[in-house]
Write an enzyme that holds these catalytic residues in place. Sequence first.
Site, PDB file in Angstrom:
ATOM      1  N   ASP A  54      -1.524 -50.420  31.155  1.00 30.78           N
ATOM      2  CA  ASP A  54      -0.916 -49.095  31.030  1.00 30.78           C
ATOM      3  C   ASP A  54       0.461 -49.115  31.681  1.00 30.78           C
ATOM      4  OD1 ASP A  54      -0.305 -46.435  30.886  1.00 30.78           O
ATOM      5  OD2 ASP A  54      -1.799 -45.765  32.354  1.00 30.78           O
ATOM      6  N   ASP A  96      -6.787 -50.923  34.083  1.00 31.86           N
ATOM      7  CA  ASP A  96      -6.978 -49.653  33.381  1.00 31.86           C
ATOM      8  C   ASP A  96      -8.046 -49.739  32.279  1.00 31.86           C
ATOM      9  OD1 ASP A  96      -6.261 -47.008  33.621  1.00 31.86           O
ATOM     10  OD2 ASP A  96      -4.665 -47.088  32.124  1.00 31.86           O
ATOM     11  N   ARG A 150      -7.021 -40.012  28.328  1.00 27.26           N
ATOM     12  CA  ARG A 150      -7.765 -38.892  27.753  1.00 27.26           C
ATOM     13  C   ARG A 150      -7.643 -38.858  26.231  1.00 27.26           C
ATOM     14  NH1 ARG A 150      -4.376 -34.927  31.539  1.00 27.26           N
ATOM     15  NH2 ARG A 150      -4.440 -36.834  32.764  1.00 27.26           N
ATOM     16  N   GLU A 169      -2.534 -41.152  28.803  1.00 26.41           N
ATOM     17  CA  GLU A 169      -3.019 -41.729  27.540  1.00 26.41           C
ATOM     18  C   GLU A 169      -4.535 -41.910  27.506  1.00 26.41           C
ATOM     19  OE1 GLU A 169      -2.124 -43.491  30.076  1.00 26.41           O
ATOM     20  OE2 GLU A 169      -3.825 -44.855  30.138  1.00 26.41           O
ATOM     21  N   LYS A 210     -12.983 -46.168  29.027  1.00 25.84           N
ATOM     22  CA  LYS A 210     -11.537 -46.272  28.820  1.00 25.84           C
ATOM     23  C   LYS A 210     -11.167 -47.746  28.926  1.00 25.84           C
ATOM     24  CE  LYS A 210      -7.020 -45.123  30.905  1.00 25.84           C
ATOM     25  NZ  LYS A 210      -6.252 -44.354  31.895  1.00 25.84           N
ATOM     26  N   ASP A 242       2.021 -41.128  29.558  1.00 26.14           N
ATOM     27  CA  ASP A 242       1.223 -41.809  30.590  1.00 26.14           C
ATOM     28  C   ASP A 242      -0.156 -41.178  30.769  1.00 26.14           C
ATOM     29  OD1 ASP A 242       0.644 -43.645  32.514  1.00 26.14           O
ATOM     30  OD2 ASP A 242       1.825 -42.705  34.113  1.00 26.14           O
ATOM     31  N   LYS A 299       5.973 -45.798  33.875  1.00 17.39           N
ATOM     32  CA  LYS A 299       5.566 -45.764  35.289  1.00 17.39           C
ATOM     33  C   LYS A 299       6.630 -46.437  36.152  1.00 17.39           C
ATOM     34  CE  LYS A 299       0.536 -46.003  34.785  1.00 17.39           C
ATOM     35  NZ  LYS A 299       0.255 -44.735  35.452  1.00 17.39           N
TER      36      LYS A 299
HETATM   37  N1  BES Z   1      -4.150 -45.197  34.377  1.00 20.75           N
HETATM   38  C1  BES Z   1      -3.572 -44.063  34.988  1.00 20.75           C
HETATM   39  C2  BES Z   1      -4.350 -43.559  36.190  1.00 20.75           C
HETATM   40  C3  BES Z   1      -4.524 -44.485  37.367  1.00 20.75           C
HETATM   41  C4  BES Z   1      -3.786 -44.296  38.521  1.00 20.75           C
HETATM   42  C5  BES Z   1      -5.470 -45.499  37.345  1.00 20.75           C
HETATM   43  C6  BES Z   1      -3.964 -45.139  39.615  1.00 20.75           C
HETATM   44  C7  BES Z   1      -5.647 -46.325  38.441  1.00 20.75           C
HETATM   45  C8  BES Z   1      -4.887 -46.140  39.571  1.00 20.75           C
HETATM   46  C9  BES Z   1      -3.465 -42.922  33.981  1.00 20.75           C
HETATM   47  O1  BES Z   1      -3.319 -43.296  32.668  1.00 20.75           O
HETATM   48  C10 BES Z   1      -2.259 -42.104  34.362  1.00 20.75           C
HETATM   49  O2  BES Z   1      -1.217 -42.673  34.364  1.00 20.75           O
HETATM   50  N2  BES Z   1      -2.436 -40.828  34.662  1.00 20.75           N
HETATM   51  C11 BES Z   1      -1.364 -39.972  35.037  1.00 20.75           C
HETATM   52  C12 BES Z   1      -1.538 -38.653  34.326  1.00 20.75           C
HETATM   53  C13 BES Z   1      -0.365 -37.710  34.481  1.00 20.75           C
HETATM   54  C14 BES Z   1       0.826 -38.250  33.738  1.00 20.75           C
HETATM   55  C15 BES Z   1      -0.761 -36.360  33.932  1.00 20.75           C
HETATM   56  C16 BES Z   1      -1.419 -39.788  36.558  1.00 20.75           C
HETATM   57  O3  BES Z   1      -2.502 -39.634  37.091  1.00 20.75           O
HETATM   58  O4  BES Z   1      -0.375 -39.816  37.174  1.00 20.75           O
HETATM   59 ZN    ZN Z   2      -1.284 -43.675  32.094  1.00 13.72          ZN
HETATM   60 ZN    ZN Z   3      -4.144 -45.176  32.134  1.00 15.31          ZN
END
Ligand code: BES
Ligand code: ZN
Ligand code: ZN
Length: 482
Positions: A255, A273, A336, A334, A250, A332, A262
Amino acid sequence: MKIKIESKESGKAIAHALFFVKKSIQFSSVLSEKATEQAETVLNGMEEGPFEDLEFLELDGVPTFFVNAAKERGLTSLDHLRMAAYRLAKQAKKKQISCVSLMLADAAPEQLKSIIHGLYYAEYEFDRYKTKKQKSFSVVYEIVVQDQAKEFSKIANDVAIEQASISMARDWINTPGSDLTPSVFVSEAEKIAKETGLKIKVRDIKALQKEGYNGLVTVGKGSQSLPYMVTLEYKPAKASKDLHLALVGKGLTFDTGGISLKPATGMWEMCCDMSGAAAVLGAIRAIALLKLPIRVSVVLCLAENRIGSKAVLPGDIFTAKNGKTVMVDNTDAEGRLALSDGLAEAGLLKATHIIDLATLTGAMVRALGYAITGFFSNDEKLASKILEAGQTCCEKFWPMPLEEEYADGLKGKFADLQNTGSDAGAISAALFLKEFVPENTSWSHWDIAGTAFVTKPWKYTSHGATGIGVQTLVELARQLGE
Ligand code: BES
Ligand code: ZN
Ligand code: ZN
């Protein structure tokens, strides 16, 4: 820093370094009786006070670092050695001691490896943006061995290659989002390809659109810095024809969350990220330079997740590379979407084994924290190899379930799938990825959201990127290639 493996002392050493593990002196066969007695006293003082974990005292007239490698909880003895060597190297630099002789006469190869890793970790500094750089002071570490000179020199060379790759990954990860955009990352990959002779293919947004890599396009189209997919190939002549390992990373160079924005606090950390892409690029560099006999491909899914008039909207539906339709419930989630294309690409490359690395979910951070990487796999044999390789490298892994009961949550209302699922956030994300894993392929997904980037110093890394994954991937390639 320089590491020299010698068969006898050069006489240039200004200080010696002795390592302790529990109540015994390690590697001490070189000490005289009197020195052993003196050392015992120091050792007791470290256990019960007043001595610290690292002392600099005279032993038999020679300035000596006493390094206690038996303190921290929860770590293996090899990890203690890494930490001890890290502390030693920091002190040697601070005291400006130009040559230190490590008393490692009785060390086993894996102990030597750990110590050298620890020394290298102490070298890492991300000071590109500091106007006052720390003065660099180069220490020579002399390791005097008996009949293992050849074996130990190879270990030292291998660790040097791995550590250089880890440092590169850490530099990319620590670089702010506006300075390491997808196109800048592409140039970094091109540099690596040139250095190592790897074959490289770069797809820009036009190529991605034309060939139907719509996951990456959907994620990256809202930014001025457009998305790319980079594929690198290492195909040594002596590799087995039946095994092809693909590493998918990834690579979200930043992000913001997109329209599902966020919160502001801590958002800056999202420059990390792209840690999955950095780790797999670092790993293939090391694998190629170490000339490991295994076929490896790397797929970098590079994009920036931004808010903007061209950004994907919640509710938008696209057709993924494998033909499935996906509704974007939350912009967010994204990673996946970007990885769906990387997994499809690994299938087109006819990989037999796929490992993807991604800072994928906040849920994984909450589940396992910063010290343990949660991983998923559809192949038990591969899973146990990952656990074993991780342990060898002092990188902790914990197996997570691909629980099908939660797969229902990913069903889309107007599309085949949607990109969010049940409360079990890390498992839902893994189940989403599974929808894009080519058939009959061994696959593992490593969620490194917690372990890729730390906000305070941890073990032998200062705050920021840890470089997690590089070592275990290299070790795994070593074992699979055997
Ligand atoms: N890049 C984030 C995940 C992340 C969180 C990486 C903390 C490093 C530290 C990812 O893209 C994300 O935002 N995931 C969301 C998914 C949700 C919206 C289903 C999450 O985990 O909150
Ligand atoms: Zn995200
Ligand atoms: Zn992300």
